[in-house]
Design a protein around this motif. Structure first.
Motif, PDB file in Angstrom:
ATOM      1  N   UNK A 211      -1.971   8.672  -1.254  1.00  0.00           N
ATOM      2  CA  UNK A 211      -1.950   7.379  -0.319  1.00  0.00           C
ATOM      3  C   UNK A 211      -1.784   6.383  -0.621  1.00  0.00           C
ATOM      4  N   UNK A 212      -1.300   5.253   0.050  1.00  0.00           N
ATOM      5  CA  UNK A 212      -0.787   4.198  -0.223  1.00  0.00           C
ATOM      6  C   UNK A 212      -1.478   3.603   0.949  1.00  0.00           C
ATOM      7  N   UNK A 213      -2.538   2.352  -0.153  1.00  0.00           N
ATOM      8  CA  UNK A 213      -3.147   1.339   0.864  1.00  0.00           C
ATOM      9  C   UNK A 213      -4.950   1.598   1.134  1.00  0.00           C
ATOM     10  N   UNK A 214      -5.628   0.853   2.090  1.00  0.00           N
ATOM     11  CA  UNK A 214      -7.255   1.109   2.609  1.00  0.00           C
ATOM     12  C   UNK A 214      -7.058   1.792   2.992  1.00  0.00           C
ATOM     13  N   UNK A 215      -6.346   2.761   3.749  1.00  0.00           N
ATOM     14  CA  UNK A 215      -6.866   3.841   4.565  1.00  0.00           C
ATOM     15  C   UNK A 215      -6.525   3.599   6.126  1.00  0.00           C
ATOM     16  N   UNK A 216      -7.392   4.071   6.937  1.00  0.00           N
ATOM     17  CA  UNK A 216      -6.912   4.086   8.714  1.00  0.00           C
ATOM     18  C   UNK A 216      -8.359   3.527   8.827  1.00  0.00           C
ATOM     19  N   UNK A 217      -8.530   3.419  10.177  1.00  0.00           N
ATOM     20  CA  UNK A 217     -10.023   2.949  10.598  1.00  0.00           C
ATOM     21  C   UNK A 217     -10.454   3.678  10.591  1.00  0.00           C
ATOM     22  N   UNK A 218     -10.301   4.927  10.455  1.00  0.00           N
ATOM     23  CA  UNK A 218     -11.445   6.027  10.965  1.00  0.00           C
ATOM     24  C   UNK A 218     -12.397   6.030   9.952  1.00  0.00           C
TER      25      UNK A 218
ATOM     26  N   UNK B  46     -11.091  13.988   3.450  1.00  0.00           N
ATOM     27  CA  UNK B  46      -9.393  13.466   3.911  1.00  0.00           C
ATOM     28  C   UNK B  46      -9.654  11.349   3.552  1.00  0.00           C
ATOM     29  N   UNK B  47      -9.815  11.236   2.434  1.00  0.00           N
ATOM     30  CA  UNK B  47     -10.204  10.262   2.020  1.00  0.00           C
ATOM     31  C   UNK B  47      -9.519   9.710   1.075  1.00  0.00           C
ATOM     32  N   UNK B  48      -8.686  10.831  -0.248  1.00  0.00           N
ATOM     33  CA  UNK B  48      -7.472  10.046  -0.928  1.00  0.00           C
ATOM     34  C   UNK B  48      -7.018  11.638  -0.558  1.00  0.00           C
TER      35      UNK B  48
ATOM     36  N   UNK C 282     -13.151   4.869   4.382  1.00  0.00           N
ATOM     37  CA  UNK C 282     -11.986   5.118   5.199  1.00  0.00           C
ATOM     38  C   UNK C 282     -11.595   6.406   4.523  1.00  0.00           C
ATOM     39  N   UNK C 283     -10.130   7.219   6.160  1.00  0.00           N
ATOM     40  CA  UNK C 283      -9.857   8.139   5.666  1.00  0.00           C
ATOM     41  C   UNK C 283      -8.730   7.949   5.306  1.00  0.00           C
ATOM     42  N   UNK C 284      -7.994   8.450   4.336  1.00  0.00           N
ATOM     43  CA  UNK C 284      -6.560   8.426   4.040  1.00  0.00           C
ATOM     44  C   UNK C 284      -5.756   6.760   3.085  1.00  0.00           C
ATOM     45  N   UNK C 285      -6.974   6.885   1.843  1.00  0.00           N
ATOM     46  CA  UNK C 285      -6.930   5.522   1.353  1.00  0.00           C
ATOM     47  C   UNK C 285      -6.272   5.747  -0.372  1.00  0.00           C
ATOM     48  N   UNK C 286      -5.662   5.214  -0.726  1.00  0.00           N
ATOM     49  CA  UNK C 286      -5.206   5.263  -2.075  1.00  0.00           C
ATOM     50  C   UNK C 286      -6.017   5.212  -2.949  1.00  0.00           C
TER      51      UNK C 286
END
Length: 560
Positions: free
Chosen positions: A241-248, A271-273, A300-304
């Motif tokens: 993923x890219x960035x610091x993730x979602x707000x969840x 769902x973090x990475x 956070x979810x979807x973090x790099x």
């Protein structure tokens, strides 16, 4: 002994001769009550003495198991073509030899045959006895070709499989054609046909070559595809993923001893990475990546992967409760309430009510005067404690680790060796050592002080421990300046100034160092100790006079 050579007279064979079995062909026919008919009514009477069979000998059994056939006679002995005369087959049962499945052509003297039944006489029908005989019938013309100098083996059953020149090559690869089977009816075997220069085999059409080429091309393409995938898996960039993730946000629990791959699996499942490989790569590239500890992390979810590693190294993201060596249970209960966002006192109430459900050893809580049954069983370490978890889960993990540790130390056996009443007393001694000592060397000397003082016949204390730490425990304080009047007036079981022996139970949760010192004390005669600087410097004494000197030293340093 009578010789049976070519062109000489001979005695007729006796029907019971072993070479005839049951009397040769006629003997077998007489035995079964049948007469062999060849070409209608023609019969084959036995010829006397000088009857010749194309120089095959006299009634000799065919070496390939064929029945003893006698060929039809036209008056005198039937003569075969000259090529038969050039090959002599003489039956020599004693010195008969074989060379590549052919009969020896030398002339040897015959041996006398014993007059007993032939054990092989009944096998005539088993070896070619049921094959059709075309002699004397129209099917016999032209007559079969005579055997070569070295008689060939019987023709094997014809099948669609052609062994090819190397006895194992399929006709497809030898350039043959399926039509080759049409030559099988010529009477000769495949080997004979080749030796006589049969017609050349046809070559396969271009269609078969095209099929082979397509298969080969498909194989090369498949290898190339899987090779590319292998390269991508091993050397390509891992999905990320890219960035610091979602707000969840999500809480991820990392167990003790987990390494990069297992941590990556747990993060991916939450769902973090995006991939395990991306996390492992990011952890290896971070200088502090391998210092990630066990515990619960709020992420956070979807973090790099890089952001996930950095966040896990930040103490603010860690949802853990840390139990320090020597820490009392009341402090641990408070930390759990804060970490789980529970009202104050929730965890303590659960511990007092449901402590039996947490997996304590059977020897725990063996004294009715114990203030907290879980004291000494919340083993020092880091434990996951995130919002949404129940205090039961956190406490159970702590108790489980303590029980496992104590079992590995075999405290029941160690208690007997140390002249203690139970494993619980071993933990109690360790809690005292942990509370009073500062270093591993202190722990060993402190343990000797306890054991020496527990001996009620000792000339220094006569069984009184006189530890300030036990009095502070019952008061819920951590004060080293306690007046003698206050101590001597208190009769609580945990007050070791007024009560001889050990307190009812542990006064804290000892760590590895204190346990090791408790199980391996010094043997130097120590009875006293004083923290002369009031903090970390502890000195030991063997007599009361030396103790007074250390006490004066402490008063000077503290300004008393």
């Amino acid at each position: 002994m009578t010789e049976y050579g070519r062109g000489q007279g001979s005695e007729p064979w006796h029907p019971e001769d072993p070479l005839y079995g049951d009397g040769g062909w006629e003997g077998q026919q007489a035995h079964t009550g049948q007469q062999a008919a060849y070409g209608g009514q023609q019969q084959y009477p036995q010829q006397p003495q000088q009857q010749h069979y194309g120089e095959w000998g006299h009634g000799q059994q065919d070496p390939y198991g064929q029945a003893q056939q006698q060929y039809p006679q036209q008056g005198q002995a039937q003569q075969y073509p000259q090529q038969y005369d050039q090959q002599q087959y003489q039956g020599h049962p004693q010195q008969q030899s074989y060379d590549n499945n052919s009969w020896a052509t030398g002339t040897h003297q015959h041996a006398q045959y014993p007059n007993h039944p032939d054990p092989y006489g009944q096998q005539a029908a088993a070896y070619g006895g049921e094959q059709a005989d075309y002699y004397g019938t129209p099917d016999a013309y032209p007559p079969p070709e005579p055997p070569s100098r070295r008689q060939a083996e019987p023709e094997p059953p014809q099948t669609d499989w052609d062994p090819g020149p190397d006895q194992g090559e399929h006709a497809f690869f030898a350039g043959g054609d399926d039509d080759d089977d049409s030559d099988d009816d010529s009477g000769g075997g495949r080997g004979d046909r080749r030796s006589r220069g049969g017609k050349p085999k046809k070559r396969r059409s271009g269609c078969a070559c095209l099929v082979v080429s397509l298969v080969f091309a498909g194989g090369v393409g498949g290898v190339g595809y899987f090779g590319y995938q292998f390269y991508q898996d091993r050397f390509g960039s891992a999905p990320d993923f890219a960035g610091d993730g979602t707000g969840e946000t999500v809480t991820v629990e990392i167990p003790k001893g987990a390494l990069g791959y297992e941590i990556g699996q747990r993060l991916k499942q939450a769902g973090v990475v995006k991939s395990v490989d991306a996390f492992v790569a990011a952890q290896s590239q971070n200088p502090d990546g391998k210092s990630i500890q066990a515990g619960a992390y709020l992420l956070h979810k979807e973090m790099s992967a890089e952001s996930a590693v950095e966040m896990m190294l930040d103490p603010k993201s860690q949802n853990n409760v840390l139990v320090k060596p020597g820490e009392r249970n009341v402090a641990v209960y408070k930390a759990i309430d804060e970490q789980l966002d529970l009202s104050a006192g929730t965890t303590k109430k659960f511990a007092e009510k449901d402590f039996k459900s947490l997996g304590l050893p059977s020897w725990a809580n063996d004294n009715s005067e114990i203030k907290d049954p879980l004291e000494g069983f919340l083993y020092p370490g880091t434990y996951p404690a995130a919002k949404g978890m129940k205090p039961e889960a956190v406490l159970k993990e702590m108790v489980s680790r303590a029980a496992s540790k104590y079992k590995s130390l075999d405290l029941e056996a160690k208690a007997k060796a140390l002249k203690l009443d139970s494993p619980l007393q071993v933990i109690t001694v360790a809690s005292l050592v942990q509370a009073e000592g500062k270093t591993n060397d202190d722990y060993r000397k402190m343990a000797e002080v306890v054991y020496n003082r527990l001996n009620r016949s000792n000339p220094e204390t006569y069984g009184l421990l006189q530890f300030d730490s036990t009095f502070n425990y019952l008061k819920g304080e951590s004060n080293i300046n306690i007046s003698e009047d206050e101590i001597n007036s208190n009769q609580d079981p945990y007050n070791t100034y007024t009560q001889k022996g050990l307190p009812p139970g542990p006064i804290g949760n000892p760590g590895d160092g204190a346990l090791a010192g408790t199980l391996n004390p010094t043997d130097q005669g120590w009875y006293y100790f004083v923290a002369v600087d009031g903090v970390s410097k502890t000195e030991f004494a063997k007599t009361h006079d030396d103790f007074q000197k250390l006490k004066d030293k402490f008063n000077e340093s503290s300004g008393n």
